[in-house]
Design a protein around this motif. Structure first.
Motif, PDB file in Angstrom:
ATOM      1  N   MET A   6     -11.192  -6.405   3.451  1.00 19.51           N
ATOM      2  CA  MET A   6     -10.066  -5.323   2.986  1.00 19.51           C
ATOM      3  C   MET A   6      -9.340  -5.898   1.813  1.00 19.51           C
ATOM      4  O   MET A   6      -9.013  -7.080   1.623  1.00 19.51           O
ATOM      5  CB  MET A   6      -8.926  -5.450   4.213  1.00 19.51           C
ATOM      6  CG  MET A   6      -9.366  -4.936   5.435  1.00 19.51           C
ATOM      7  SD  MET A   6     -10.126  -3.437   5.715  1.00 19.51           S
ATOM      8  CE  MET A   6      -8.470  -2.340   5.548  1.00 19.51           C
ATOM      9  N   LYS A   8      -5.786  -5.682  -0.377  1.00 17.91           N
ATOM     10  CA  LYS A   8      -4.413  -5.340   0.026  1.00 17.91           C
ATOM     11  C   LYS A   8      -3.774  -5.387  -1.488  1.00 17.91           C
ATOM     12  O   LYS A   8      -3.839  -6.104  -2.195  1.00 17.91           O
ATOM     13  CB  LYS A   8      -3.622  -6.770   0.760  1.00 17.91           C
ATOM     14  CG  LYS A   8      -4.103  -6.541   1.959  1.00 17.91           C
ATOM     15  CD  LYS A   8      -3.414  -7.854   2.854  1.00 17.91           C
ATOM     16  CE  LYS A   8      -3.853  -8.069   4.282  1.00 17.91           C
ATOM     17  NZ  LYS A   8      -3.135  -8.949   5.018  1.00 17.91           N
ATOM     18  N   GLU A  55      -5.260   1.712   8.498  1.00 17.86           N
ATOM     19  CA  GLU A  55      -5.955   1.232   7.224  1.00 17.86           C
ATOM     20  C   GLU A  55      -4.933   0.918   6.126  1.00 17.86           C
ATOM     21  O   GLU A  55      -5.024   0.067   5.419  1.00 17.86           O
ATOM     22  CB  GLU A  55      -7.234   1.922   7.001  1.00 17.86           C
ATOM     23  CG  GLU A  55      -8.447   1.988   7.881  1.00 17.86           C
ATOM     24  CD  GLU A  55      -9.188   2.713   7.228  1.00 17.86           C
ATOM     25  OE1 GLU A  55     -10.538   2.114   7.131  1.00 17.86           O
ATOM     26  OE2 GLU A  55      -9.206   3.834   6.908  1.00 17.86           O
ATOM     27  N   GLU A  58      -2.919  -2.325   6.625  1.00 15.70           N
ATOM     28  CA  GLU A  58      -3.600  -3.467   6.622  1.00 15.70           C
ATOM     29  C   GLU A  58      -4.379  -3.616   5.306  1.00 15.70           C
ATOM     30  O   GLU A  58      -4.941  -4.811   5.021  1.00 15.70           O
ATOM     31  CB  GLU A  58      -4.881  -3.562   7.536  1.00 15.70           C
ATOM     32  CG  GLU A  58      -4.277  -3.402   9.071  1.00 15.70           C
ATOM     33  CD  GLU A  58      -5.501  -3.108  10.217  1.00 15.70           C
ATOM     34  OE1 GLU A  58      -6.564  -2.903   9.611  1.00 15.70           O
ATOM     35  OE2 GLU A  58      -5.229  -2.994  11.198  1.00 15.70           O
ATOM     36  N   PRO A  61     -10.204  -0.548   2.733  1.00 13.70           N
ATOM     37  CA  PRO A  61     -11.715  -1.278   3.090  1.00 13.70           C
ATOM     38  C   PRO A  61     -12.502  -1.317   1.753  1.00 13.70           C
ATOM     39  O   PRO A  61     -12.390  -0.508   0.694  1.00 13.70           O
ATOM     40  CB  PRO A  61     -12.277  -0.347   3.961  1.00 13.70           C
ATOM     41  CG  PRO A  61     -11.881   1.005   3.894  1.00 13.70           C
ATOM     42  CD  PRO A  61     -10.233   0.732   3.376  1.00 13.70           C
TER      43      PRO A  61
END
Length: 499
Positions: A6, A8, A55, A58, A61
């Motif tokens: 992931m 951020k 998503e 978090e 992807p």
């Protein structure tokens, strides 16, 4: 692409806490990272929104993988890059060796005239050992002497419309300043390409398959393909600084590059690659195909590839041109598929007196005379073992034209039926373009008949060497216009029925 992480969004950009090498990686914050498309299309929109929101909280992807440079580079380039790094390594070794020799000289000046202690002797032994290492006394078989080459991290994300790929050639963990246009999608969509480094000068592009699970980093397997493409369609607009740069036969014709040579096999083609290439030729609605590849075969005009080539020509109406082979001058030396497939236009390689002089510095034996034009001695000769001509037409079999940047030169002389075939392909492209402009239907059968009926017989050569003769675009175009309403021009020698 088998490592999912992931990213951020932070002030410094998109942050991946642990990349493929276990380090933090920062991407440009202006990149538009979005959730991957759901593989299960049956999910309702409510679930999609919920998962998308989760998503977003978090992070977004990203998929990671890595690729070794030397698995991508052609052998010649790999050797050049290794030699470069070896020179740079030796320079650093020499610089450090000078420093260590200075330490040894200082030790000798300070302790050499007296009785050094054990600790001082150990210091000298350590200096001598370091000097021995820096002076290159490591055995050549030592693994430390091997150069594994650069290791590139591949980063894939989705921007809401397309999958995009970044090839990290810096490996310093900070791509925050990397321009957003370095995030590339499938080449045919935006025609993006980049370069690994100024050392290798190797350009690359990407293609993405299986919903982002496979990324193909596409590079040259050699200089052959660029040279062939340059013969057909090189376009260099005239300008004040350089108005002598040569164009190809059909300048600025659109090229669809279909790679069939496997770098891991020394650019040898594979059956799977050739099949995929023909599928792509149909997909992208190509008008003419050039194949500057070939080898021997046991049974002419048969096999799976021949069946697919016939479908391309007779069913999809794509003209197919290929090299006759470089195994002459003996009889029945034409290669497959060019010289042994009825559906394909087979091209022999000719060298004219002007080419002999310009490309090989071959002057006539006597003043006022001229060397006789001929096919190259190695240009393959018909007939095929089943009695077909083997060679359809002849075209110039050498050229000085463009090669890839990693060759460190702009142009190069190459010869072969690999060069005569794209020359003929450029001629075919001119005819197809003219026919489209005039609204004339030009099927492969009609085209092949026009080329054969108007080719110029070259003196001193048999039909098995030159086929119908030297390709003549002007005469072929006049023939096409004169017979545009004749339905018999579309009749081919082989009748194939498709359901």
């Amino acid at each position: 692409m088998d490592t999912d992480v992931m990213a951020k969004k932070e002030d410094k950009g998109w942050v991946i806490e642990k990349d493929i090498f276990g380090k933090q990686l920062v991407l440009n914050g202006d990149l538009n990272l979005q959730p991957f498309p759901h593989e299960d299309e049956s999910k309702d929109s409510a679930n999609d929104k919920t998962e998308g929101g989760e998503e977003a909280e978090e992070g977004m992807p990203v998929r990671l993988a890595f690729k070794r440079a030397y698995e991508l580079f052609p052998g010649k380039l790999t050797n050049r890059v290794k030699h470069h790094y070896a020179r740079e390594f030796d320079k650093e070794q020499h610089r450090h060796a000078v420093s260590v020799r200075k330490e040894l000289a200082e030790w000798t000046a300070k302790y050499g005239g007296g009785q050094p202690t054990k600790e001082q002797i150990r210091q000298k032994e350590d200096i001598v050992a370091r000097l021995g290492t820096l002076d290159g006394k490591i055995p050549a078989s030592d693994p430390l002497k091997e150069d594994p080459g650069p290791l590139y991290q591949i980063i894939l994300f989705h921007d809401g419309t397309n999958y995009r790929v970044i090839v990290d050639t810096e490996s310093n963990g900070d791509l925050s300043a990397l321009p957003t246009d370095r995030a590339m999608t499938d080449y045919h969509k935006e025609f993006q390409f980049s370069r690994f480094s100024e050392i290798d000068m190797m350009n690359y592009c990407v293609n993405i398959y299986q919903k982002g699970k496979i990324v193909s980093v596409v590079v040259d397997a050699g200089a052959h393909g660029s040279h062939v493409a340059g013969i057909t369609a090189r376009y260099h607009p005239a300008d004040k600084e350089n108005d002598e740069e040569p164009n190809g036969v059909a300048p600025s014709a659109k090229i669809v590059a279909l790679k069939i040579g496997d770098t891991r096999l020394g650019s040898m083609e594979t059956g799977t690659a050739m099949t995929r290439a023909m599928i792509e030729a149909v997909k992208f609605k190509c008008d003419v195909i050039n194949l500057s590849y070939g080898e021997g075969c046991v049974l002419p005009n048969s096999g799976r590839f021949v069946e697919l080539a016939e479908q391309l020509v007779y069913k999809h109406g794509i003209a197919f041109v290929s090299s006759a082979g470089n195994n002459g001058p003996a009889l029945t030396t034409v290669g497959a598929p060019g010289g042994t497939t009825d559906a394909i236009i087979s091209v022999a390689a000719y060298v004219s007196p002007a080419m002999m002089k310009a490309e090989y510095s071959m002057e006539p034996k006597a003043s006022g005379e001229e060397n006789a034009g001929t096919t190259y001695t190695w240009s393959s000769v018909g007939p095929t073992s089943d009695g077909a001509m083997g060679v359809d037409i002849t075209a110039p079999g050498a050229a000085i034209t463009c090669v890839p940047n990693w060759c460190l030169q702009r142009n190069q002389l190459m010869n072969g039926t690999s060069m005569s075939s794209p020359n003929a392909t450029g001629c075919v492209a001119l005819l197809l373009s003219a026919a489209k402009a005039e609204g004339i239907s030009l099927t492969p059968a009609r085209l092949k008949r026009a080329l054969g009926n108007t080719a110029q017989k070259m003196p001193g050569l048999s039909s098995l060497q030159q086929g119908f003769g030297m390709i003549d675009v002007d005469a072929a175009w006049e023939y096409i216009k004169a017979h545009k309403d004749d339905p018999y021009e579309d009749v081919s020698r082989k009748m194939i029925f498709y359901r």
